[in-house]
Design a protein around this motif. Structure first.
Motif, PDB file in Angstrom:
ATOM      1  N   TYR A 252      37.526  41.882  41.785  1.00 43.85           N
ATOM      2  CA  TYR A 252      36.156  42.175  42.191  1.00 43.85           C
ATOM      3  C   TYR A 252      35.754  43.648  42.108  1.00 43.85           C
ATOM      4  O   TYR A 252      34.558  43.964  42.074  1.00 43.85           O
ATOM      5  CB  TYR A 252      35.867  41.621  43.587  1.00 43.85           C
ATOM      6  N   VAL A 253      36.718  44.580  42.088  1.00 45.67           N
ATOM      7  CA  VAL A 253      36.379  45.988  41.899  1.00 45.67           C
ATOM      8  C   VAL A 253      36.410  46.292  40.398  1.00 45.67           C
ATOM      9  O   VAL A 253      37.392  45.992  39.731  1.00 45.67           O
ATOM     10  CB  VAL A 253      37.386  46.887  42.645  1.00 45.67           C
ATOM     11  N   PRO A 254      35.344  46.861  39.795  1.00 46.98           N
ATOM     12  CA  PRO A 254      34.167  47.405  40.484  1.00 46.98           C
ATOM     13  C   PRO A 254      32.915  46.530  40.412  1.00 46.98           C
ATOM     14  O   PRO A 254      31.891  46.899  40.976  1.00 46.98           O
ATOM     15  CB  PRO A 254      33.917  48.695  39.694  1.00 46.98           C
TER      16      PRO A 254
END
Length: 424
Positions: A252-254
């Motif tokens: 999920y990052v970024p």
């Protein structure tokens, strides 16, 4: 007052006690049978009223409805007529079903053809979904997740109380209740490994949500004012945004959720109209700091809808693992749609906008296993003696919701799905 909402109304159709589908509800859906192609219907008790048949045989005369409007595989063309037309049709259906109206009641031939037992039908996706957006609008849920993975003292990110946070999801993998899903595979990063591995998800979860469906379109560049947002909303469905937490945590990052979410989401088949939910409006949580003017709206904009999630292992009884309420939402639907379009984003008929996980203030009201087990640190005990931290293959998750006031119950039916093993 909307006539069809009158608590005193009674129907000539038998409606079981505690039915979700009272005469004050009359939700819209798409069904088919062994001998009937897909058509629009209205739920009443344990039966479905075939709108295509009623229209073709003159029962909806005077409503200025296009020919064949209900003989469609989706409700999009009907919803595109707008909220006022949806209201007119619901009012006419209410009149036909009232105990002292003999038009359909005494016509045995039409009654037998128009009224179909739910047990004899297959429910389909109610709308073709062009676009899907998932919000993140429960303060309790956002606080729990922020406390779990960031700093408990600063659980909410700086923007959270200034705008309805959301992301665009995958519309093509939204399925109707009763559809089985395979456990997703992807990259996960185990705590004891320096590198990611390719694996079926080991932390498969549900998310208890509701979703509204739009019944209007706008041009690119045209925002929807917060006070006019509800005229673009046909109604609600229950929504399970299945989530692979380990895939999601690694990816999920970024840019946010991707494979951890888009393998499947489940909706209930009946669209409960905004009109039917009118009596159940309540004030939402106080919003502080004060929102920007384009999000400012007063009045009762939340809805008192009791929600629950049941988990069932194979060959066992189900267990209720969560009880929550839609009234807990910090950001309401008016603000969600206004913010979504303030930049000029256009909307389409059938677009689906999910609330995000609906968690309440107590542990039993947390709307995901991530929160209920605190990312696997606690266990849930099922009736067969087994324990869960996340969903196992063969588990069935069922979500239910209803509103209750003045003896009137408005329900959504079930939003259910079973998890099958990952494909080879």
């Amino acid at each position: 007052m909307i006539k069809a909402n009158n608590p005193a109304l009674k129907s000539w159709v038998e409606i079981p006690r505690n039915s979700d589908f009272t005469i004050q509800n009359l939700p819209f859906g798409i069904f088919k049978t062994q001998h009937r192609s897909p058509a629009a219907g209205v739920a009443i008790g344990n039966d479905i009223l075939n709108l295509a048949y009623l229209h073709e045989h003159g029962y909806l005369e005077g409503l200025d409805l296009p020919a064949g409007i209900f003989h469609q595989p989706y409700l999009n063309e009907f919803f595109a007529l707008g909220r006022s037309k949806i209201r007119e049709v619901r009012e006419r259906i209410s009149e036909l079903l009232q105990h002292d109206n003999n038009n359909l009641k005494e016509n045995q031939t039409d009654r037998a053809s128009a009224l179909i037992a739910m047990r004899d039908v297959q429910m389909l996706l109610p709308v073709r979904i062009p676009n899907y957006t998932d919000f993140y609008s429960s303060e309790e849920h956002a606080t729990n997740v922020g406390s779990m993975f960031r700093d408990p003292k600063n659980a909410l990110l700086p923007n959270w109380k200034h705008l309805p946070v959301a992301y665009h999801g995958r519309a093509s993998s939204i399925v109707v209740s009763g559809t089985d899903l395979h456990r997703p595979k992807g990259q996960i990063k185990p705590a004891d490994s320096e590198l990611p591995v390719y694996s079926p998800s080991r932390k498969l979860d549900f998310e208890l949500e509701m979703a509204f469906i739009t019944c209007g379109e706008t041009k690119l560049g045209q925002p929807i004012h917060v006070h006019e947002a509800e005229e673009y909303i046909a109604g609600f469905v229950l929504f399970n945004d299945w989530s692979a937490r380990d895939i999601q945590q690694w990816e999920y990052v970024p840019l946010g959720p991707f494979l951890g979410k888009n393998f499947g989401s489940t909706i209930s088949p009946w669209v409960v109209t905004l009109d039917a939910l009118e009596p159940f409006r309540v004030q939402g949580p106080e919003q502080y700091p004060h929102v920007l003017p384009y999000l400012s709206i007063e009045g009762a904009r939340n809805f008192d809808i009791v929600l629950e999630v049941a988990m069932k292992a194979a060959n066992t009884e189900e267990a209720i693992v969560c009880r929550s309420n839609f009234k807990y939402m910090y950001w309401n639907i008016n603000q969600q749609l206004a913010h979504h379009t303030v930049n000029g984003c256009n909307i389409q008929v059938g677009d689906l906008y999910a609330s995000g996980t609906i968690s309440g203030p107590s542990p039993g009201s947390f709307g995901s296993l991530l929160e209920l087990t605190w990312n696997g640190q606690k266990t849930l005990h099922l009736p067969d003696g087994s324990e869960r931290t996340f969903i196992l293959d063969g588990d069935t998750i069922t979500m239910r919701g209803h509103a209750l006031k003045d003896g009137v119950r408005i329900g959504f039916g079930e939003c259910t799905g079973k998890i099958l093993p990952a494909l080879k």
